[in-house]
Design a protein around this motif. Structure first.
Motif, short mmCIF file in Angstrom:
data_model
loop_
_atom_site.label_atom_id
_atom_site.label_comp_id
_atom_site.label_asym_id
_atom_site.label_seq_id
_atom_site.Cartn_x
_atom_site.Cartn_y
_atom_site.Cartn_z
N LEU A 77 5.59 -30.74 -11.92
CA LEU A 77 5.33 -29.30 -11.86
C LEU A 77 4.80 -28.92 -10.48
N GLY A 78 3.83 -29.68 -9.98
CA GLY A 78 3.31 -29.41 -8.64
C GLY A 78 4.38 -29.52 -7.59
N ASN B 179 2.67 -37.79 -19.37
CA ASN B 179 2.06 -36.47 -19.18
C ASN B 179 1.65 -36.25 -17.73
N SER B 180 1.01 -37.25 -17.12
CA SER B 180 0.58 -37.09 -15.73
C SER B 180 1.78 -36.93 -14.80
N ASP B 181 2.87 -37.61 -15.10
CA ASP B 181 4.09 -37.46 -14.30
C ASP B 181 4.67 -36.06 -14.43
N MET C 62 -0.96 -34.18 -7.27
CA MET C 62 -1.87 -35.33 -7.19
C MET C 62 -2.48 -35.72 -8.53
N VAL C 63 -2.08 -35.10 -9.62
CA VAL C 63 -2.64 -35.49 -10.92
C VAL C 63 -1.83 -36.59 -11.58
N PHE C 64 -0.94 -37.23 -10.85
CA PHE C 64 -0.16 -38.32 -11.42
C PHE C 64 -1.04 -39.51 -11.79
N VAL C 65 -2.24 -39.61 -11.18
CA VAL C 65 -3.17 -40.68 -11.56
C VAL C 65 -3.76 -40.32 -12.92
N ILE D 121 11.12 -38.59 -7.55
CA ILE D 121 11.55 -37.20 -7.74
C ILE D 121 10.43 -36.23 -7.39
N ALA D 122 9.19 -36.58 -7.70
CA ALA D 122 8.07 -35.68 -7.41
C ALA D 122 7.75 -35.61 -5.92
N ASN D 123 8.08 -36.66 -5.19
CA ASN D 123 7.65 -36.73 -3.78
C ASN D 123 8.81 -36.64 -2.80
N ALA D 124 9.74 -37.57 -2.89
CA ALA D 124 10.78 -37.65 -1.87
C ALA D 124 11.70 -36.43 -1.85
N THR D 125 11.78 -35.71 -2.97
CA THR D 125 12.59 -34.49 -2.97
C THR D 125 12.07 -33.46 -1.97
N LEU D 126 10.78 -33.56 -1.63
CA LEU D 126 10.15 -32.61 -0.70
C LEU D 126 10.30 -33.04 0.76
#
Length: 403
Positions: free
Chosen positions: A205-206, A198-200, A59-62, A261-266
């Motif tokens: 990582l998360g 950086n936020s991405d 959630m630190v992508f913002v 990639i950060a979300n839909a992969t899950l």
């Protein structure tokens, strides 16, 4: 309102202290059962890593809201787990769970709460996140009782949902969307949610932490003999959604999207939850592929159109990572699980949707009474530091605070 919040927190701590004796008198268990509990404890620690490190960094992508996102994660986990223990102490189930089982169930509630909070991330004051947890856990426990324990006799039969596709993921997402529907203002809708390189990276990582420990999440309470099969199914589903996300992201956007990639992969881990201990490897992989396509299509195509149409903001896109894949997992169980009670499964899905939507709308109205942020998606309103201070100053100068 702040005094009311402090009072409720004090009452919660007192209740927890009064009920703490429930587990103090647990009888010693046999060596085999003790070994099983130790194994469950190990998986519980994996889940805790998911809650704090996985969800937190996802959630630190913002860009200007990272410190707040991580702090809110700490607070949400810390309020939800004790509250669930209080619930278990006051309303003991017919088949009493061991203390480690209760911890895992409490972590499931915390995961659902974090999913819910993702929908309104960046648009609530820090104390409102605490109050959100206080409102959410009883509603989550109510739905859990109705769907999984036959509460009120609404569901006659067993609902297949081992890893929580329905009661954890779909419930949390729909509850959060309902809260967002009650609280989103015009200023929040018009404010861009900014991310950068950086936020991405931190968000990715998360996502990777969640990916690694997801098999423990789904296998946390399954029978010991089914743990290996469950873990393999979850890993294959995650592989399927990861591959599908890459191809779908390139096809729909022309380039790879870090958000996809950060979300839909899950999404494969979400969708396989209902049948994680029942599927075979081939079907698990296909479920993952289908979930990855659905989730990526949601992020790439549906999200923008739905936001513009509704004028409501789903900050983390929980509808597309948890809502749709969670409902998909519940429906797929009809084709994967043998001897399933179709009526009970469909009723369980409907009860979850209605309960989450109604309680979420009411909770959103209650949270709105506590006021609004001056400027969304910035740390500076509540944290020391210069990053984002200009946004707060401009919002005040324009005399357009959210409140």
């Amino acid at each position: 309102m702040k005094n009311c919040l402090r009072l409720m927190l004090l009452i919660g701590m007192l209740l927890l202290a009064l009920c703490s004796g429930v587990y103090a008198g647990e009888a010693p268990v046999a060596s085999l059962e003790a070994l099983t509990d130790v194994q469950k404890y190990n998986r519980a620690i994996h889940i805790m890593a998911m809650l704090l490190v996985g969800f937190g960094f996802l959630m630190v992508f913002v860009r200007k809201y990272g410190r707040s996102a991580l702090t809110a994660t700490y607070l949400l986990v810390s309020v939800s787990i004790p509250l669930y223990f209080v619930k278990e102490s006051l309303f003991a189930p017919a088949a009493p769970a061991t203390i480690i089982d209760t911890l895992i169930l409490a972590e499931f509630a915390a995961a659902s709460l974090l999913i819910c909070a993702g929908a309104v991330l960046g648009r609530m004051k820090m104390q409102q996140y605490l109050f959100l947890g206080i409102l959410f856990v009883p509603c989550y426990a109510l739905n859990e009782w109705l769907v999984l324990n036959g509460g009120l006799g609404l569901i006659s039969g067993k609902v297949v949902d081992t890893g929580g596709s329905i009661v954890i993921h779909a419930f949390g997402a729909i509850f959060g969307l309902a809260v967002a529907a009650s609280m989103t203002t015009r200023q929040e809708y018009e404010t861009a949610i900014e991310s950068d390189e950086n936020s991405d990276k931190y968000s990715l990582l998360g996502s990777m932490v969640l990916w690694v420990f997801w098999p423990s999440f789904c296998a946390a309470l399954v029978a010991p003999a089914d743990v290996p099969k469950t873990g393999v199914n979850v890993i294959l589903a995650l592989c399927g959604s990861t591959l599908a996300t890459y191809f779908a992201s390139v096809k729909l956007r022309g380039k790879i999207s870090a958000a996809d990639i950060a979300n839909a992969t899950l999404a494969g881990g979400v969708a396989i939850g209902s049948t994680c201990d029942l599927a075979v490897p081939g079907s698990a992989f296909m479920i993952g592929i289908l979930a990855g396509v659905v989730s990526t299509f949601g992020f790439a195509v549906i999200q923008g159109k739905l936001t513009d149409w509704s004028k409501k903001v789903d900050t983390c896109g929980v509808l597309y990572l948890h809502g749709l894949p969670g409902l998909l997992g519940g429906v797929v169980a009809l084709f994967v699980a043998s001897g399933i009670n179709v009526g009970a499964q469909l009723t369980g899905i409907m009860v979850t949707v209605v309960t989450a939507a109604v309680t979420g709308l009411v909770s959103g109205k209650v949270l709105a009474v506590m006021g609004r942020r001056v400027a969304p998606y910035v740390d500076a309103e509540e944290f020391d530091g210069e990053e984002g201070e200009e946004d707060v100053v401009m919002a005040i100068a324009a005399e357009e605070p959210i409140a």
